[in-house]
Design an enzyme around this catalytic site. Sequence first.
Site, PDB file in Angstrom:
ATOM      1  N   ASP A  66     -10.921  -0.550  14.105  1.00 11.37           N
ATOM      2  CA  ASP A  66     -11.542  -0.690  12.775  1.00 11.37           C
ATOM      3  C   ASP A  66     -12.974  -0.157  12.753  1.00 11.37           C
ATOM      4  O   ASP A  66     -13.875  -0.801  12.202  1.00 11.37           O
ATOM      5  CB  ASP A  66     -11.531  -2.178  12.340  1.00 11.37           C
ATOM      6  CG  ASP A  66     -10.120  -2.741  12.265  1.00 11.37           C
ATOM      7  OD1 ASP A  66      -9.192  -1.977  11.973  1.00 11.37           O
ATOM      8  OD2 ASP A  66      -9.955  -3.950  12.478  1.00 11.37           O
TER       9      ASP A  66
ATOM     10  N   THR B 273     -10.341   5.955  14.981  1.00 12.06           N
ATOM     11  CA  THR B 273     -10.836   6.436  16.268  1.00 12.06           C
ATOM     12  C   THR B 273     -10.293   5.487  17.342  1.00 12.06           C
ATOM     13  O   THR B 273      -9.489   4.602  17.040  1.00 12.06           O
ATOM     14  CB  THR B 273     -12.380   6.433  16.292  1.00 12.06           C
ATOM     15  OG1 THR B 273     -12.815   5.115  15.991  1.00 12.06           O
ATOM     16  CG2 THR B 273     -12.949   7.421  15.288  1.00 12.06           C
TER      17      THR B 273
ATOM     18  N   HIS C  33      -8.467  -1.225   5.729  1.00 10.19           N
ATOM     19  CA  HIS C  33      -8.777  -2.523   6.333  1.00 10.19           C
ATOM     20  C   HIS C  33      -9.298  -3.459   5.239  1.00 10.19           C
ATOM     21  O   HIS C  33     -10.123  -3.051   4.417  1.00 10.19           O
ATOM     22  CB  HIS C  33      -9.824  -2.347   7.443  1.00 10.19           C
ATOM     23  CG  HIS C  33     -10.110  -3.628   8.150  1.00 10.19           C
ATOM     24  ND1 HIS C  33      -9.244  -4.173   9.083  1.00 10.19           N
ATOM     25  CD2 HIS C  33     -11.132  -4.509   8.019  1.00 10.19           C
ATOM     26  CE1 HIS C  33      -9.737  -5.326   9.511  1.00 10.19           C
ATOM     27  NE2 HIS C  33     -10.877  -5.554   8.883  1.00 10.19           N
TER      28      HIS C  33
ATOM     29  N   ASN D  15       0.833  -1.212   0.000  1.00 11.06           N
ATOM     30  CA  ASN D  15       0.000   0.000   0.000  1.00 11.06           C
ATOM     31  C   ASN D  15       0.862   1.254   0.000  1.00 11.06           C
ATOM     32  O   ASN D  15       0.540   2.231  -0.673  1.00 11.06           O
ATOM     33  CB  ASN D  15      -0.966   0.007   1.188  1.00 11.06           C
ATOM     34  CG  ASN D  15      -2.216  -0.806   0.896  1.00 11.06           C
ATOM     35  OD1 ASN D  15      -3.076  -0.380   0.129  1.00 11.06           O
ATOM     36  ND2 ASN D  15      -2.289  -2.000   1.476  1.00 11.06           N
TER      37      ASN D  15
ATOM     38  N   MET E 202      -0.037  -3.008  12.368  1.00 12.14           N
ATOM     39  CA  MET E 202      -0.790  -4.051  13.044  1.00 12.14           C
ATOM     40  C   MET E 202      -0.918  -3.876  14.558  1.00 12.14           C
ATOM     41  O   MET E 202      -1.218  -4.815  15.272  1.00 12.14           O
ATOM     42  CB  MET E 202      -0.183  -5.425  12.710  1.00 12.14           C
ATOM     43  CG  MET E 202      -0.161  -5.723  11.222  1.00 12.14           C
ATOM     44  SD  MET E 202      -1.745  -5.420  10.354  1.00 12.14           S
ATOM     45  CE  MET E 202      -2.650  -6.853  10.894  1.00 12.14           C
TER      46      MET E 202
HETATM   47  C1  GAR Z   1      -3.381  -4.855   3.845  1.00  9.83           C
HETATM   48  O1  GAR Z   1      -4.173  -5.849   3.236  1.00  9.83           O
HETATM   49  C2  GAR Z   1      -4.169  -4.065   4.857  1.00  9.83           C
HETATM   50  O2  GAR Z   1      -5.509  -3.920   4.482  1.00  9.83           O
HETATM   51  C3  GAR Z   1      -4.035  -4.933   6.075  1.00  9.83           C
HETATM   52  O3  GAR Z   1      -2.693  -5.357   6.059  1.00  9.83           O
HETATM   53  C4  GAR Z   1      -2.271  -5.479   4.697  1.00  9.83           C
HETATM   54  C5  GAR Z   1      -0.958  -4.737   4.550  1.00  9.83           C
HETATM   55  O4  GAR Z   1      -0.398  -4.975   3.299  1.00  9.83           O
HETATM   56  N1  GAR Z   1      -4.323  -4.200   7.267  1.00  9.83           N
HETATM   57  C6  GAR Z   1      -4.966  -4.707   8.303  1.00  9.83           C
HETATM   58  O5  GAR Z   1      -5.364  -5.849   8.356  1.00  9.83           O
HETATM   59  C7  GAR Z   1      -5.184  -3.713   9.443  1.00  9.83           C
HETATM   60  N2  GAR Z   1      -6.156  -4.192  10.364  1.00  9.83           N
HETATM   61  P1  GAR Z   1       0.817  -4.122   2.768  1.00  9.83           P
HETATM   62  O6  GAR Z   1       1.903  -4.166   3.841  1.00  9.83           O
HETATM   63  O7  GAR Z   1       1.235  -4.846   1.518  1.00  9.83           O
HETATM   64  O8  GAR Z   1       0.333  -2.727   2.501  1.00  9.83           O
END
Ligand code: GAR
Length: 202
Positions: A150, A146, A114, A17, A95
Site C-alpha cells: 500500500d 510497488t 485502498h 469495484n 487481498m
Molecule cells: C474495497 O473496499 C477495497 O478498497 C479493499 O477491499 C474492498 C473490495 O471490495 N481493498 C483492500 O483493502 C486492499 N488492501 P469489492 O470486492 O467490493 O471491490
Amino acid sequence: MSCKLKIGILGSGKGSNFLAIQNAIEQGKLSAEVRVVLSDVENAGILDYARRKGLNAVFVPPGKFRTKLEPAAEQKCVEILREAGVELVVLAGFMRMLKSIFLDAFDGRVVNIHPSLLPAFAGLEAWKQALDYGVHYTGCTVHYVTREMDAGPIIAQAVVPVLPEDTPEKLHARIQAEEHLIYPQAIQWIAEGKLTMSGRRG
Ligand code: GAR
C-alpha cells in the site's frame, strides 16, 4: 476499438469495484476492455459478477500461504494475463501481496485501490483502523503497486467524512461509493496516456 486499454482484474471479494469499472466501460465513460478476471477465492462474488457479464473468469488456487501467492500461482496468473493480452493489471479487493514474479512481469503496470487516505492506515480493514483511531476524515486511494504494501505513487484520492454515528460497515459503504467513482476515472487517465508511474498527470 483497438485503442481500448486491455485490463485484467484481480479480486478476492464481492467485486463491487469490478462492477463499477465494467459499468463505466459499458456506459462509454472508460475506454478499456476487461480481458480476464482472476481470483484466489473459488467462490468469490467477483467471479460470479464477471461470468454474468460474459467475461473470462478464472480461479487460481493460491497455494499454501495466507498473505501471498505461491510462486507457481503467481506464474500461472502472469501466463493467463499475458495470454489475454493484458496491458494494465487492476487490483480490486485482491487481498494478497504480489511478489517479484508478478511485479517483474508487469513492472509499473499494476494499480490498486485502498480504502483509506494513504499513507494513513495501510493494511487490512483500513476503514476500521480509521474509526478506531478517531480521525474525522478518511477516504480511498488509487495507486501504482510497488514491492512495499500500500505504498506506491498515488494516482487519485477521495475524502470521506467520519460521522459520529458511524459503524465500520456504514463507513466502509460510504468509502466504497467513492471508490466506485475514482477507480474508473483513474484507469481512464491511464488509458488516455495522461499518467506515468510517477503518478503525475501529463
Ligand atoms: C474495497 O473496499 C477495497 O478498497 C479493499 O477491499 C474492498 C473490495 O471490495 N481493498 C483492500 O483493502 C486492499 N488492501 P469489492 O470486492 O467490493 O471491490
